[in-house]
Design a protein around this motif. Structure first.
Motif, PDB file in Angstrom:
ATOM      1  N   GLY A 136       0.813  -1.202   0.000  1.00 56.00           N
ATOM      2  CA  GLY A 136       0.000   0.000   0.000  1.00 56.00           C
ATOM      3  C   GLY A 136       0.849   1.255   0.000  1.00 56.00           C
ATOM      4  O   GLY A 136       2.038   1.234   0.335  1.00 56.00           O
ATOM      5  N   SER A 137       0.252   2.372  -0.417  1.00 52.33           N
ATOM      6  CA  SER A 137       0.914   3.682  -0.486  1.00 52.33           C
ATOM      7  C   SER A 137       2.169   3.650  -1.354  1.00 52.33           C
ATOM      8  O   SER A 137       3.131   4.383  -1.090  1.00 52.33           O
ATOM      9  N   GLY A 138       2.190   2.783  -2.377  1.00 53.72           N
ATOM     10  CA  GLY A 138       3.325   2.696  -3.289  1.00 53.72           C
ATOM     11  C   GLY A 138       4.444   1.787  -2.849  1.00 53.72           C
ATOM     12  O   GLY A 138       5.390   1.552  -3.599  1.00 53.72           O
ATOM     13  N   TRP A 139       4.375   1.229  -1.658  1.00 51.94           N
ATOM     14  CA  TRP A 139       5.454   0.393  -1.112  1.00 51.94           C
ATOM     15  C   TRP A 139       5.192  -1.082  -1.368  1.00 51.94           C
ATOM     16  O   TRP A 139       4.050  -1.544  -1.385  1.00 51.94           O
ATOM     17  N   SER A 140       6.263  -1.828  -1.576  1.00 52.53           N
ATOM     18  CA  SER A 140       6.175  -3.289  -1.695  1.00 52.53           C
ATOM     19  C   SER A 140       7.429  -3.906  -1.088  1.00 52.53           C
ATOM     20  O   SER A 140       8.472  -3.247  -0.970  1.00 52.53           O
ATOM     21  N   ALA A 141       7.311  -5.156  -0.691  1.00 52.80           N
ATOM     22  CA  ALA A 141       8.443  -5.904  -0.136  1.00 52.80           C
ATOM     23  C   ALA A 141       8.681  -7.127  -0.999  1.00 52.80           C
ATOM     24  O   ALA A 141       7.729  -7.711  -1.540  1.00 52.80           O
ATOM     25  N   LYS A 142       9.948  -7.512  -1.150  1.00 52.87           N
ATOM     26  CA  LYS A 142      10.236  -8.666  -1.999  1.00 52.87           C
ATOM     27  C   LYS A 142      11.313  -9.539  -1.374  1.00 52.87           C
ATOM     28  O   LYS A 142      12.115  -9.092  -0.549  1.00 52.87           O
TER      29      LYS A 142
END
Length: 194
Positions: A136-142
């Motif tokens: 959300g809010s443009g953030w992602s985790a990988k």
């Protein structure tokens, strides 16, 4: 592999295996890229990253010597294709890689030190896979795995000998094979994303 040893102007062919070992360590850096979603689920992208590393390993070699390898930095450029489901992206990637490797062969015994060192900047290829989760809010985790193969390269290393007086110039013609397995996690920010 120690291909030959030159004492003064005269090379002596050897063809001796040096060592085989596994290194490990940490890396840190950044990534920049672009993704384009085709239809509902297909995602195409390109990305590049650069990292500073602490990857190193050593092993006994030539009976009494110690062989050490270090990777100082690592950079990649790759294309990726993935399948998006809601906020989850599963992808594969492939491309090119570059790295700076330092190699050293050393022996210290009864006041005598023999040391051979050399550096090379290598080019190789990579394949990888990963999963990225939108937060959300443009953030992602990988989290991602990459296999990188730099193949074989020849390196001529000057040899220094101390503790036994004056010796003629010595150099060692060597060849190295380097392969790297990288597991990394990260946070991404998508400009204009949700």
């Amino acid at each position: 592999r120690l291909n030959s040893l030159s004492i003064g102007p005269t090379p002596v062919a050897l063809g001796l295996p040096l060592a085989s070992h596994t290194g490990n360590g940490f890396l840190g850096g950044g990534t920049i890229g672009f993704n384009y979603q085709v239809g509902t689920n297909l995602v195409l992208g390109v990305e590049g990253d650069g990292t500073w590393t602490d990857l190193h390993g050593s092993a006994p070699c030539l009976v009494a010597f110690t062989c050490t390898d270090k990777t100082k930095w690592l950079a990649t450029a790759a294309g990726r294709i993935g399948f998006a489901y809601d906020r989850t992206l599963i992808y594969v990637k492939g491309g090119a890689a570059w790295a700076k490797h330092d190699h050293n062969v050393n022996l210290s015994l009864v006041g005598v030190t023999i040391d051979a060192s050399g550096s090379s900047t290598r080019t190789g290829w990579l394949i990888g896979t990963g999963i990225e989760q939108g937060l959300g809010s443009g953030w992602s985790a990988k989290i991602e795995y990459n296999y990188i193969d730099f193949g074989s390269a020849d390196l001529n290393m000057p040899v220094s000998v101390t503790g036994i007086g004056v010796v003629p110039p010595i150099s060692a013609a060597t060849s190295f094979n380097d392969r790297t397995h990288v597991v990394k996690g990260g946070l991404n920010y998508r400009f204009g994303g949700n």
